[in-house]
Design an enzyme around this catalytic site. Structure first.
Site, PDB file in Angstrom:
ATOM      1  N   ARG A   1       0.815  -1.220   0.000  1.00 44.59           N
ATOM      2  CA  ARG A   1       0.000   0.000   0.000  1.00 44.59           C
ATOM      3  C   ARG A   1       0.850   1.272   0.000  1.00 44.59           C
ATOM      4  NH1 ARG A   1      -5.232  -1.370   1.167  1.00 44.59           N
ATOM      5  NH2 ARG A   1      -5.635   0.453  -0.070  1.00 44.59           N
TER       6      ARG A   1
ATOM      7  N   TYR B   1     -15.819 -10.049  -0.617  1.00 43.77           N
ATOM      8  CA  TYR B   1     -16.453  -8.777  -1.004  1.00 43.77           C
ATOM      9  C   TYR B   1     -17.668  -9.009  -1.912  1.00 43.77           C
ATOM     10  CZ  TYR B   1     -12.547  -6.374   1.129  1.00 43.77           C
ATOM     11  OH  TYR B   1     -11.635  -5.915   2.044  1.00 43.77           O
TER      12      TYR B   1
ATOM     13  N   ARG C   1      -2.607   6.948  -0.370  1.00 47.99           N
ATOM     14  CA  ARG C   1      -2.954   7.170   1.040  1.00 47.99           C
ATOM     15  C   ARG C   1      -1.944   7.838   1.948  1.00 47.99           C
ATOM     16  NH1 ARG C   1      -5.273   1.674   3.745  1.00 47.99           N
ATOM     17  NH2 ARG C   1      -3.388   0.491   3.967  1.00 47.99           N
TER      18      ARG C   1
ATOM     19  N   ARG D   1      -5.473  12.790  -6.480  1.00 44.43           N
ATOM     20  CA  ARG D   1      -6.784  12.196  -6.182  1.00 44.43           C
ATOM     21  C   ARG D   1      -7.872  13.277  -6.129  1.00 44.43           C
ATOM     22  NH1 ARG D   1     -10.911  10.584  -4.502  1.00 44.43           N
ATOM     23  NH2 ARG D   1     -11.398   8.995  -2.963  1.00 44.43           N
TER      24      ARG D   1
ATOM     25  N   ASP E   1      -6.929  -1.618  -7.662  1.00 45.78           N
ATOM     26  CA  ASP E   1      -7.491  -2.233  -6.461  1.00 45.78           C
ATOM     27  C   ASP E   1      -7.840  -3.676  -6.763  1.00 45.78           C
ATOM     28  OD1 ASP E   1      -8.514  -1.122  -3.635  1.00 45.78           O
ATOM     29  OD2 ASP E   1      -9.773  -2.791  -4.268  1.00 45.78           O
TER      30      ASP E   1
HETATM   31  O1  1CP Z   1      -2.074   1.479  -1.955  1.00 47.14           O
HETATM   32  C1  1CP Z   1      -1.425   1.061  -2.917  1.00 47.14           C
HETATM   33  O2  1CP Z   1      -0.239   0.662  -2.891  1.00 47.14           O
HETATM   34  C2  1CP Z   1      -2.089   1.140  -4.244  1.00 47.14           C
HETATM   35  C3  1CP Z   1      -2.677  -0.038  -4.757  1.00 47.14           C
HETATM   36  C4  1CP Z   1      -3.716  -0.731  -3.893  1.00 47.14           C
HETATM   37  C5  1CP Z   1      -3.633  -2.054  -3.462  1.00 47.14           C
HETATM   38  C6  1CP Z   1      -2.440  -3.001  -3.598  1.00 47.14           C
HETATM   39  C7  1CP Z   1      -4.987  -0.225  -3.487  1.00 47.14           C
HETATM   40  C8  1CP Z   1      -5.489   1.147  -3.695  1.00 47.14           C
HETATM   41  N1  1CP Z   1      -5.692  -1.255  -2.925  1.00 47.14           N
HETATM   42  C9  1CP Z   1      -4.883  -2.380  -2.883  1.00 47.14           C
HETATM   43  C10 1CP Z   1      -5.209  -3.707  -2.410  1.00 47.14           C
HETATM   44  C11 1CP Z   1      -6.436  -3.933  -1.618  1.00 47.14           C
HETATM   45  N2  1CP Z   1      -7.659  -3.316  -1.717  1.00 47.14           N
HETATM   46  C12 1CP Z   1      -6.528  -4.955  -0.639  1.00 47.14           C
HETATM   47  C13 1CP Z   1      -5.449  -5.954  -0.316  1.00 47.14           C
HETATM   48  C14 1CP Z   1      -4.377  -5.410   0.531  1.00 47.14           C
HETATM   49  C15 1CP Z   1      -4.749  -5.153   1.976  1.00 47.14           C
HETATM   50  O3  1CP Z   1      -5.121  -6.104   2.672  1.00 47.14           O
HETATM   51  O4  1CP Z   1      -4.615  -3.992   2.387  1.00 47.14           O
HETATM   52  C16 1CP Z   1      -7.830  -4.889  -0.104  1.00 47.14           C
HETATM   53  C17 1CP Z   1      -8.411  -5.765   0.990  1.00 47.14           C
HETATM   54  C18 1CP Z   1      -8.536  -3.861  -0.801  1.00 47.14           C
HETATM   55  C19 1CP Z   1      -9.941  -3.452  -0.656  1.00 47.14           C
HETATM   56  C20 1CP Z   1     -10.045  -2.023  -0.274  1.00 47.14           C
HETATM   57  N3  1CP Z   1      -9.867  -0.982  -1.126  1.00 47.14           N
HETATM   58  C21 1CP Z   1     -10.267  -1.506   1.012  1.00 47.14           C
HETATM   59  C22 1CP Z   1     -10.471  -2.322   2.285  1.00 47.14           C
HETATM   60  C23 1CP Z   1     -11.904  -2.446   2.631  1.00 47.14           C
HETATM   61  C24 1CP Z   1     -12.152  -3.221   3.886  1.00 47.14           C
HETATM   62  O5  1CP Z   1     -12.498  -4.406   3.801  1.00 47.14           O
HETATM   63  O6  1CP Z   1     -12.035  -2.641   4.974  1.00 47.14           O
HETATM   64  C25 1CP Z   1     -10.254  -0.093   0.902  1.00 47.14           C
HETATM   65  C26 1CP Z   1     -10.508   0.922   1.980  1.00 47.14           C
HETATM   66  C27 1CP Z   1      -9.965   0.213  -0.462  1.00 47.14           C
HETATM   67  C28 1CP Z   1      -9.782   1.571  -1.038  1.00 47.14           C
HETATM   68  C29 1CP Z   1      -8.451   1.879  -1.581  1.00 47.14           C
HETATM   69  N4  1CP Z   1      -7.717   1.063  -2.423  1.00 47.14           N
HETATM   70  C30 1CP Z   1      -6.530   1.673  -2.769  1.00 47.14           C
HETATM   71  C31 1CP Z   1      -6.529   2.979  -2.114  1.00 47.14           C
HETATM   72  C32 1CP Z   1      -5.456   4.004  -2.246  1.00 47.14           C
HETATM   73  C33 1CP Z   1      -7.731   3.080  -1.389  1.00 47.14           C
HETATM   74  C34 1CP Z   1      -8.203   4.259  -0.519  1.00 47.14           C
HETATM   75  C35 1CP Z   1      -9.220   5.070  -1.232  1.00 47.14           C
HETATM   76  C36 1CP Z   1      -8.759   6.358  -1.789  1.00 47.14           C
HETATM   77  O7  1CP Z   1      -7.580   6.767  -1.772  1.00 47.14           O
HETATM   78  O8  1CP Z   1      -9.613   7.077  -2.295  1.00 47.14           O
END
Ligand code: 1CP
Length: 347
Positions: free
Chosen positions: A26, A153, A30, A39, A76
């Site tokens: 990640r 999901y 963020r 963003r 994502d």
């Molecule tokens: O952050 C990075 O390096 C960019 C790429 C990336 C990756 C590898 C994003 C962007 N998401 C992910 C993987 C991801 N997404 C996982 C697996 C990794 C982990 O366990 O953290 C999971 C479970 C998700 C699903 C997801 N997407 C969630 C979790 C939801 C939950 O169950 O609580 C969330 C909050 C997101 C949103 C998201 N995805 C990525 C970002 C930067 C964001 C935040 C939203 C934003 O910036 O607007």
């Protein structure tokens, strides 16, 4: 294009390297104000993911700003359900939300295996733009969710602490569960192959919700499909990161993949013993360690490096970096890995 820094790829293949490669799960998005700026120029997260030029820009930011040894494509794991017929929305400060979910055979019949070039062409395009702009500086990591985590999901429709709807499905509808998991698996294999074709140098499967299954259910509803993916992908090294699946480490030894990701609860020497010498290990500093002082971060990082030893290790956190971590603290982690792991080899 030849890679100028290929430490990550060589370490994943089990080769000796001058120092330990480092990146953070990640890392894109963020934590960086530079990410927020990009963003905020768009109406939402999905628009950013689907914009190859801007996705490439935020993918490269951590390489420039944090000095990591790899980029991970900005996307994502939820793009797969969307490609199969369940679109997602990203609700600000809440997370993902699916207007439609799967609860019956009728719902399943409306899904399809992803047609990657047409449904996910924007990710492939983002990979191509990123590769061009990186010009071989560091490897690019492609990724997907593991089938079980994607299933969570698609059934639940949003994040959850227990994913009890998804787990209920395994008990009440094992046949439907298997059919859906197989469709996700087939979509994921095609998706990862296309990411590799577009330029990904390494790929990772995120099984973020591995730890909520029993050991027996994990074998039946997760490992089985992960093994299929590992068997199908032989073009580049693949990493399996199954958070919380400490009980599955003995079986991970037999997966047809190069690297196993460890979370911070998994003991390092114990994991090495259970998983064997044949694999590279990735991880596993507690993400919360980055809330510490400079000295505390340096000490914790050195302790981790000592425990893994100089070979077959890719330094990372034990899960994604938390959104409110100061990027300066991340730099201390990255710098410590670079300096200390170089010294480890010279003594
Ligand atoms: O952050 C990075 O390096 C960019 C790429 C990336 C990756 C590898 C994003 C962007 N998401 C992910 C993987 C991801 N997404 C996982 C697996 C990794 C982990 O366990 O953290 C999971 C479970 C998700 C699903 C997801 N997407 C969630 C979790 C939801 C939950 O169950 O609580 C969330 C909050 C997101 C949103 C998201 N995805 C990525 C970002 C930067 C964001 C935040 C939203 C934003 O910036 O607007």
């Amino acid at each position: 294009m030849e890679l100028k820094n290929d430490l990550l790829v060589r370490a994943a293949r089990g080769e000796r390297t001058e120092r330990t490669p480092v990146w953070l799960m990640r890392q894109a998005g963020r934590i960086l104000p530079e990410y927020r700026a990009v963003r905020n120029s768009l109406s939402g997260f999905v628009e950013l993911v689907q914009n190859p030029e801007l996705a490439a820009e935020v993918t490269i930011q951590p390489v420039d700003i944090l000095g990591v040894d790899a980029a991970i494509i900005f996307s994502d794991i939820l793009v797969i359900p969307e490609a199969m017929g369940l679109p997602y929305e990203m609700v600000e400060k809440k997370g993902p939300w699916f207007p439609k979910t799967i609860s019956s055979h009728d719902d399943l019949a409306k899904l399809k295996v992803a047609d990657v070039p047409s449904d996910l062409g924007y990710v492939l395009e983002a990979i191509k733009v990123t590769k061009k702009e990186l010009a071989g500086r560091v490897p690019l990591i492609g990724f997907a969710g593991a089938p079980w985590t994607i299933f969570c999901y698609m059934i639940e429709g949003q994040g959850s602490k227990t994913f009890s709807k998804a787990r209920k499905m395994l008990y009440n509808e094992p046949v439907l569960s298997d059919q859906l998991l197989q469709m996700i698996t087939d979509s994921t294999i095609a998706y990862l192959k296309a990411q590799i074709e577009a330029g990904a140098n390494v790929v990772q499967l995120f099984d973020s919700w591995a730890g909520i299954l029993s050991s027996a259910q994990y074998q039946q509803f997760s490992m089985k499909y992960i093994a299929q993916i590992c068997d199908a992908i032989d073009e580049v090294p693949l990493t399996v990161f199954a958070k919380g699946a400490y009980f599955a480490r003995p079986e991970m030894r037999h997966l047809n993949c190069r690297t196993i990701g460890l979370d911070w609860n998994m003991g390092i020497s114990e994991s090495r013993r259970l998983i064997g010498e044949g694999k590279t290990l990735q991880g596993n500093l507690d993400p919360c360690a980055l809330y510490g002082s400079t000295a505390e971060i340096e000490n914790a990082t050195k302790k981790m490096l000592d425990a893994f030893g100089p070979e077959k290790h890719i330094a990372n956190l034990g899960h994604g970096v938390y959104p409110d971590i100061d990027p300066e603290k991340v730099k201390i982690f990255v710098q410590t890995v670079k300096e200390y792991s170089s010294q480890m080899r010279s003594v």
